[in-house]
Design a protein around this motif. Structure first.
Motif, PDB file in Angstrom:
ATOM      1  N   ALA A  16      95.189  27.710  43.775  1.00  0.00           N
ATOM      2  CA  ALA A  16      96.399  28.396  43.298  1.00  0.00           C
ATOM      3  C   ALA A  16      96.988  27.677  42.095  1.00  0.00           C
ATOM      4  CB  ALA A  16      97.427  28.490  44.426  1.00  0.00           C
ATOM      5  N   ASP A  17      97.008  26.341  42.112  1.00  0.00           N
ATOM      6  CA  ASP A  17      97.526  25.565  40.975  1.00  0.00           C
ATOM      7  C   ASP A  17      96.647  25.777  39.746  1.00  0.00           C
ATOM      8  OD1 ASP A  17      99.539  24.636  42.589  1.00  0.00           O
ATOM      9  OD2 ASP A  17      98.596  22.654  42.939  1.00  0.00           O
ATOM     10  N   ALA A  18      95.341  25.804  39.942  1.00  0.00           N
ATOM     11  CA  ALA A  18      94.427  26.007  38.819  1.00  0.00           C
ATOM     12  C   ALA A  18      94.608  27.416  38.243  1.00  0.00           C
ATOM     13  CB  ALA A  18      92.994  25.783  39.269  1.00  0.00           C
ATOM     14  N   GLU A  20      93.549  20.870  57.083  1.00  0.00           N
ATOM     15  CA  GLU A  20      94.205  20.188  55.976  1.00  0.00           C
ATOM     16  C   GLU A  20      93.374  20.313  54.694  1.00  0.00           C
ATOM     17  OE1 GLU A  20      95.018  15.588  54.997  1.00  0.00           O
ATOM     18  OE2 GLU A  20      95.865  16.300  56.912  1.00  0.00           O
ATOM     19  N   ASP A  21      92.054  20.113  54.805  1.00  0.00           N
ATOM     20  CA  ASP A  21      91.172  20.257  53.640  1.00  0.00           C
ATOM     21  C   ASP A  21      91.199  21.687  53.113  1.00  0.00           C
ATOM     22  OD1 ASP A  21      90.490  17.611  53.871  1.00  0.00           O
ATOM     23  OD2 ASP A  21      88.509  17.994  54.765  1.00  0.00           O
ATOM     24  N   ARG A  22      91.209  22.628  54.023  1.00  0.00           N
ATOM     25  CA  ARG A  22      91.223  24.041  53.629  1.00  0.00           C
ATOM     26  C   ARG A  22      92.522  24.381  52.893  1.00  0.00           C
ATOM     27  NH1 ARG A  22      91.681  28.874  57.730  1.00  0.00           N
ATOM     28  NH2 ARG A  22      91.340  30.574  56.299  1.00  0.00           N
ATOM     29  N   ALA A  23      93.652  23.897  53.419  1.00  0.00           N
ATOM     30  CA  ALA A  23      94.943  24.155  52.778  1.00  0.00           C
ATOM     31  C   ALA A  23      95.007  23.470  51.414  1.00  0.00           C
ATOM     32  CB  ALA A  23      96.079  23.672  53.669  1.00  0.00           C
ATOM     33  N   ARG A  24      94.474  22.255  51.324  1.00  0.00           N
ATOM     34  CA  ARG A  24      94.471  21.528  50.049  1.00  0.00           C
ATOM     35  C   ARG A  24      93.646  22.282  49.009  1.00  0.00           C
ATOM     36  NH1 ARG A  24      90.750  18.503  48.260  1.00  0.00           N
ATOM     37  NH2 ARG A  24      89.849  18.015  50.285  1.00  0.00           N
TER      38      ARG A  24
END
Length: 138
Positions: free
Chosen positions: A128-130, A118-122
């Motif tokens: 990607a958002d940045a 979960e941390d890795r995906a976040r």
């Protein structure tokens, strides 16, 4: 005179309680202080088989006593049957407890792995958002 005779046995018990590592440390210190002491400890470790066994002397003695006690009968068949049933029940309970501990460990490992994923995906989403918010060409 008795205290002089008992200090080696007390030292041996103390080292046995701490395992093979304590014997090796004592041997190395013996070599550092006065080499014949280290050599004597080395020979004693080899002679008493402490150098080559992974178990402490007290552990193996305990296991032998337990096995001998299980095989020993009292002569009273009712008590011997009760004793055998109680030992079997305790062994079953021990196995059930060990299985429970294994399930707990597996659940903990799964929860930790899920948290990692979960941390890795976040972090990947944040990167990607940045990158989308800050185009390199702009």
């Amino acid at each position: 005179m008795s205290s002089v005779a008992t200090w080696p046995s007390r030292a041996e018990s103390w080292l046995d309680q701490r395992g093979k590592g304590a014997w090796i440390v004592a041997m190395v210190l013996g070599f550092i202080l006065f080499w014949p002491i280290g050599l004597a400890i080395l020979f004693y470790m080899i002679w008493s088989n402490r150098m080559f066994t992974g178990r402490r002397k007290s552990d193996s003695t305990y296991n032998v006593c337990i096995r001998a006690n299980r095989m020993k009968t009292t002569g009273n068949t009712a008590f011997d049957a009760y004793k055998a049933e109680t030992l079997r029940r305790l062994e079953d309970e021990q196995q059930a407890f060990e299985d429970f501990l294994d399930r707990l460990r597996q659940a903990k490992d799964k929860a930790e792995f899920d948290q990692f994923m979960e941390d890795r995906a976040r972090k990947a989403r944040e990167s990607a958002d940045a990158a989308a918010a800050n185009p390199a060409g702009a």
